[in-house]
Design a protein around this motif. Structure first.
Motif, PDB file in Angstrom:
ATOM      1  N   THR A   1      15.730  -3.176   2.401  1.00  0.00           N
ATOM      2  CA  THR A   1      15.589  -2.807   3.808  1.00  0.00           C
ATOM      3  C   THR A   1      16.934  -2.406   4.395  1.00  0.00           C
ATOM      4  O   THR A   1      17.042  -1.404   5.121  1.00  0.00           O
ATOM      5  CB  THR A   1      14.998  -3.981   4.616  1.00  0.00           C
ATOM      6  OG1 THR A   1      13.730  -4.341   4.076  1.00  0.00           O
ATOM      7  CG2 THR A   1      14.824  -3.601   6.078  1.00  0.00           C
ATOM      8  N   LEU A   2      17.968  -3.163   4.069  1.00  0.00           N
ATOM      9  CA  LEU A   2      19.312  -2.846   4.559  1.00  0.00           C
ATOM     10  C   LEU A   2      19.798  -1.502   4.020  1.00  0.00           C
ATOM     11  O   LEU A   2      20.425  -0.715   4.744  1.00  0.00           O
ATOM     12  CB  LEU A   2      20.288  -3.954   4.155  1.00  0.00           C
ATOM     13  CG  LEU A   2      20.105  -5.305   4.858  1.00  0.00           C
ATOM     14  CD1 LEU A   2      20.973  -6.373   4.197  1.00  0.00           C
ATOM     15  CD2 LEU A   2      20.436  -5.194   6.339  1.00  0.00           C
TER      16      LEU A   2
ATOM     17  N   TYR B   1       0.819  -1.212   0.000  1.00  0.00           N
ATOM     18  CA  TYR B   1       0.000   0.000   0.000  1.00  0.00           C
ATOM     19  C   TYR B   1       0.856   1.268   0.000  1.00  0.00           C
ATOM     20  O   TYR B   1       0.459   2.291  -0.575  1.00  0.00           O
ATOM     21  CB  TYR B   1      -0.922   0.029   1.216  1.00  0.00           C
ATOM     22  CG  TYR B   1      -2.113  -0.903   1.143  1.00  0.00           C
ATOM     23  CD1 TYR B   1      -2.473  -1.539  -0.034  1.00  0.00           C
ATOM     24  CD2 TYR B   1      -2.887  -1.143   2.279  1.00  0.00           C
ATOM     25  CE1 TYR B   1      -3.565  -2.393  -0.099  1.00  0.00           C
ATOM     26  CE2 TYR B   1      -3.983  -1.996   2.232  1.00  0.00           C
ATOM     27  CZ  TYR B   1      -4.314  -2.616   1.032  1.00  0.00           C
ATOM     28  OH  TYR B   1      -5.402  -3.455   0.991  1.00  0.00           O
ATOM     29  N   ALA B   2       2.009   1.194   0.651  1.00  0.00           N
ATOM     30  CA  ALA B   2       2.891   2.370   0.737  1.00  0.00           C
ATOM     31  C   ALA B   2       3.675   2.603  -0.550  1.00  0.00           C
ATOM     32  O   ALA B   2       4.216   3.687  -0.761  1.00  0.00           O
ATOM     33  CB  ALA B   2       3.855   2.218   1.912  1.00  0.00           C
ATOM     34  N   GLY B   3       3.754   1.576  -1.384  1.00  0.00           N
ATOM     35  CA  GLY B   3       4.486   1.722  -2.644  1.00  0.00           C
ATOM     36  C   GLY B   3       5.859   1.089  -2.638  1.00  0.00           C
ATOM     37  O   GLY B   3       6.614   1.241  -3.597  1.00  0.00           O
ATOM     38  N   GLY B   4       6.213   0.386  -1.557  1.00  0.00           N
ATOM     39  CA  GLY B   4       7.501  -0.291  -1.508  1.00  0.00           C
ATOM     40  C   GLY B   4       8.130  -0.228  -0.131  1.00  0.00           C
ATOM     41  O   GLY B   4       7.656   0.488   0.762  1.00  0.00           O
ATOM     42  N   ILE B   5       9.210  -0.973   0.036  1.00  0.00           N
ATOM     43  CA  ILE B   5       9.933  -1.036   1.310  1.00  0.00           C
ATOM     44  C   ILE B   5      10.436   0.337   1.741  1.00  0.00           C
ATOM     45  O   ILE B   5      10.186   0.792   2.866  1.00  0.00           O
ATOM     46  CB  ILE B   5      11.126  -2.014   1.209  1.00  0.00           C
ATOM     47  CG1 ILE B   5      10.647  -3.465   1.043  1.00  0.00           C
ATOM     48  CG2 ILE B   5      12.040  -1.872   2.429  1.00  0.00           C
ATOM     49  CD1 ILE B   5      10.269  -4.170   2.298  1.00  0.00           C
ATOM     50  N   ARG B   6      11.157   0.987   0.838  1.00  0.00           N
ATOM     51  CA  ARG B   6      11.762   2.280   1.193  1.00  0.00           C
ATOM     52  C   ARG B   6      10.688   3.294   1.573  1.00  0.00           C
ATOM     53  O   ARG B   6      10.832   4.032   2.563  1.00  0.00           O
ATOM     54  CB  ARG B   6      12.590   2.803   0.022  1.00  0.00           C
ATOM     55  CG  ARG B   6      13.377   4.089   0.344  1.00  0.00           C
ATOM     56  CD  ARG B   6      14.187   4.558  -0.864  1.00  0.00           C
ATOM     57  NE  ARG B   6      15.116   3.526  -1.305  1.00  0.00           N
ATOM     58  CZ  ARG B   6      16.317   3.330  -0.766  1.00  0.00           C
ATOM     59  NH1 ARG B   6      16.708   4.092   0.246  1.00  0.00           N
ATOM     60  NH2 ARG B   6      17.112   2.386  -1.220  1.00  0.00           N
TER      61      ARG B   6
ATOM     62  N   GLY C   1      23.990  -9.548  11.379  1.00  0.00           N
ATOM     63  CA  GLY C   1      23.907  -9.087  12.755  1.00  0.00           C
ATOM     64  C   GLY C   1      23.599  -7.616  12.909  1.00  0.00           C
ATOM     65  O   GLY C   1      23.525  -7.106  14.038  1.00  0.00           O
ATOM     66  N   LYS C   2      23.431  -6.906  11.803  1.00  0.00           N
ATOM     67  CA  LYS C   2      23.145  -5.473  11.893  1.00  0.00           C
ATOM     68  C   LYS C   2      21.788  -5.218  12.526  1.00  0.00           C
ATOM     69  O   LYS C   2      21.603  -4.236  13.250  1.00  0.00           O
ATOM     70  CB  LYS C   2      23.209  -4.841  10.497  1.00  0.00           C
ATOM     71  CG  LYS C   2      23.081  -3.320  10.505  1.00  0.00           C
ATOM     72  CD  LYS C   2      23.270  -2.743   9.121  1.00  0.00           C
ATOM     73  CE  LYS C   2      23.195  -1.223   9.149  1.00  0.00           C
ATOM     74  NZ  LYS C   2      23.371  -0.633   7.790  1.00  0.00           N
ATOM     75  N   TYR C   3      20.846  -6.083  12.230  1.00  0.00           N
ATOM     76  CA  TYR C   3      19.507  -5.988  12.807  1.00  0.00           C
ATOM     77  C   TYR C   3      19.075  -7.361  13.319  1.00  0.00           C
ATOM     78  O   TYR C   3      19.587  -8.387  12.861  1.00  0.00           O
ATOM     79  CB  TYR C   3      18.482  -5.501  11.760  1.00  0.00           C
ATOM     80  CG  TYR C   3      18.793  -4.156  11.164  1.00  0.00           C
ATOM     81  CD1 TYR C   3      18.764  -3.004  11.943  1.00  0.00           C
ATOM     82  CD2 TYR C   3      19.123  -4.035   9.819  1.00  0.00           C
ATOM     83  CE1 TYR C   3      19.053  -1.767  11.400  1.00  0.00           C
ATOM     84  CE2 TYR C   3      19.412  -2.806   9.261  1.00  0.00           C
ATOM     85  CZ  TYR C   3      19.381  -1.672  10.052  1.00  0.00           C
ATOM     86  OH  TYR C   3      19.677  -0.445   9.518  1.00  0.00           O
TER      87      TYR C   3
ATOM     88  N   GLY D   1      17.619   1.267   5.949  1.00  0.00           N
ATOM     89  CA  GLY D   1      18.051   1.359   7.347  1.00  0.00           C
ATOM     90  C   GLY D   1      17.029   2.027   8.250  1.00  0.00           C
ATOM     91  O   GLY D   1      15.877   2.267   7.874  1.00  0.00           O
ATOM     92  N   GLY D   2      17.470   2.307   9.481  1.00  0.00           N
ATOM     93  CA  GLY D   2      16.616   2.988  10.440  1.00  0.00           C
ATOM     94  C   GLY D   2      15.512   2.120  11.012  1.00  0.00           C
ATOM     95  O   GLY D   2      14.465   2.631  11.428  1.00  0.00           O
ATOM     96  N   ILE D   3      15.748   0.813  11.046  1.00  0.00           N
ATOM     97  CA  ILE D   3      14.752  -0.108  11.600  1.00  0.00           C
ATOM     98  C   ILE D   3      15.419  -0.951  12.692  1.00  0.00           C
ATOM     99  O   ILE D   3      16.603  -0.767  12.994  1.00  0.00           O
ATOM    100  CB  ILE D   3      14.124  -0.999  10.488  1.00  0.00           C
ATOM    101  CG1 ILE D   3      15.207  -1.707   9.659  1.00  0.00           C
ATOM    102  CG2 ILE D   3      13.300  -0.113   9.557  1.00  0.00           C
ATOM    103  CD1 ILE D   3      15.524  -3.071  10.082  1.00  0.00           C
ATOM    104  N   ASP D   4      14.650  -1.855  13.287  1.00  0.00           N
ATOM    105  CA  ASP D   4      15.182  -2.642  14.399  1.00  0.00           C
ATOM    106  C   ASP D   4      15.223  -4.143  14.130  1.00  0.00           C
ATOM    107  O   ASP D   4      16.082  -4.838  14.653  1.00  0.00           O
ATOM    108  CB  ASP D   4      14.326  -2.396  15.659  1.00  0.00           C
ATOM    109  CG  ASP D   4      14.360  -0.948  16.083  1.00  0.00           C
ATOM    110  OD1 ASP D   4      15.331  -0.554  16.755  1.00  0.00           O
ATOM    111  OD2 ASP D   4      13.414  -0.212  15.743  1.00  0.00           O
ATOM    112  N   ARG D   5      14.276  -4.634  13.335  1.00  0.00           N
ATOM    113  CA  ARG D   5      14.211  -6.077  13.098  1.00  0.00           C
ATOM    114  C   ARG D   5      13.708  -6.343  11.685  1.00  0.00           C
ATOM    115  O   ARG D   5      12.836  -5.631  11.188  1.00  0.00           O
ATOM    116  CB  ARG D   5      13.290  -6.754  14.111  1.00  0.00           C
ATOM    117  CG  ARG D   5      13.252  -8.281  14.006  1.00  0.00           C
ATOM    118  CD  ARG D   5      12.279  -8.890  15.007  1.00  0.00           C
ATOM    119  NE  ARG D   5      12.641  -8.565  16.397  1.00  0.00           N
ATOM    120  CZ  ARG D   5      11.908  -8.890  17.451  1.00  0.00           C
ATOM    121  NH1 ARG D   5      10.758  -9.528  17.269  1.00  0.00           N
ATOM    122  NH2 ARG D   5      12.305  -8.570  18.664  1.00  0.00           N
ATOM    123  N   ILE D   6      14.250  -7.375  11.075  1.00  0.00           N
ATOM    124  CA  ILE D   6      13.814  -7.793   9.743  1.00  0.00           C
ATOM    125  C   ILE D   6      13.150  -9.162   9.850  1.00  0.00           C
ATOM    126  O   ILE D   6      13.748 -10.114  10.337  1.00  0.00           O
ATOM    127  CB  ILE D   6      14.993  -7.851   8.754  1.00  0.00           C
ATOM    128  CG1 ILE D   6      15.623  -6.460   8.598  1.00  0.00           C
ATOM    129  CG2 ILE D   6      14.530  -8.372   7.398  1.00  0.00           C
ATOM    130  CD1 ILE D   6      16.843  -6.437   7.691  1.00  0.00           C
TER     131      ILE D   6
END
Length: 285
Positions: free
Chosen positions: A212-213, A175-180, A240-242, A216-221
């Motif tokens: 997603t990588l 709905y948002a148009g993509g991951i980014r 291990g980044k997220y 950025g700016g997230i906590d869990r994938i």
């Protein structure tokens, strides 16, 4: 330590709603047949095998019905049980015991079933480092009890509701148009609202993991419905980044292989929506 959603107020509200549903304007069977001053006792009999859950809740229920009822706990929550065990005895006003009986049994049977299945699945991934999570696939108005049972069984709670964590699932992304776009809009929203919530993003393939990588700016994938080969590669990419969470169609037969992919968490909706209750009975003696 109890989960934060288990407060005196939340437990009391749940019991009040449940008793209003069951008792209405009175337990007329007990009021009609049993003398008001009759004093009796009953015991909670186990008629199955598994992990006991709901003893503490039973205490709250008995006290809500009649503060004078006396509960003698013989087996605590989280105890392995077998047929013939006695979890507790309760004594006091007979009418009160009978009024509380069905709510106690309904809660404890379902809670024990959830705790038992949670304990079993957790045992299948023991030693891998992965932690077992529940989901929001719960019974309406019964969530605090079902999630409490997961904790008793050795699992961990995911977010409690829509308000305490941001989870951008496939429909949000589409709905948002993509991951980014979904991540960027979420970051802006949280900043504008002054909210500090963790952000989890569901990914369906390695391309979405990479996007997603890069954003950025997230906590869990979340790695949703991926093959184990794809999941291993995704875990390698994330490096291990997220935090990583596996989800989607995970069964008793596949959960160990999923855990061995190196994910941090595995969420299983079946903990609360597909399990068998443990048979319990409250019997006079």
């Amino acid at each position: 330590m109890k989960p934060t959603y288990l407060t005196e107020n939340s437990i009391s509200e749940f019991i009040a709603r449940a008793l209003a549903e069951d008792v209405g304007d009175g337990d007329h069977s007990s009021l009609a047949a049993i003398p008001a001053d009759a004093q009796n006792q009953a015991r909670l009999l186990v008629k199955g095998e598994g992990i006991l859950a709901g003893v503490e809740l039973a205490g709250y229920i008995f006290r809500a019905v009649d503060p004078a009822l006396q509960l003698d706990v013989l087996l605590k929550d989280g105890t392995a049980i077998t047929y013939g065990d006695v979890a507790f005895t309760v004594k006091g006003k007979a009418q009160s015991i009978l009024t509380a009986e069905r709510l106690v049994l309904n809660c404890m049977q379902r809670m024990s079933g959830i705790a038992t299945y949670t304990h079993y699945l957790a045992s299948l991934i023991e030693g891998t480092g992965a932690k077992l999570l529940d989901t929001r696939k719960t019974t309406p108005n019964f969530r605090i009890i079902e999630k409490w049972a997961v904790v008793i069984g050795g699992g961990q709670n995911h977010r409690f509701g829509l308000y305490d964590m941001v989870m951008l699932k496939d429909n949000h992304v589409d709905y948002a148009g993509g991951i980014r776009e979904a991540i960027t809009a979420t970051q802006q929203y949280l900043q504008e609202k002054g909210k500090s919530l963790k952000i989890e993003v569901e990914t369906r393939n390695l391309q979405e993991v990479q996007e997603t990588l890069e954003t950025g700016g997230i906590d869990r994938i979340m790695l949703d419905n991926m093959s184990t080969d794809m999941m291993r590669e995704a875990v390698r990419m994330i490096g291990g980044k997220y935090e990583t969470e596996a989800s989607g169609g995970i069964t008793e037969e596949t959960i160990r292989a999923v855990a061995e992919c190196g994910v941090d968490f595995i969420s299983v909706g079946a903990l609360t929506h597909s399990n068998r209750s443990i048979d319990l009975s409250l019997k006079a003696f």
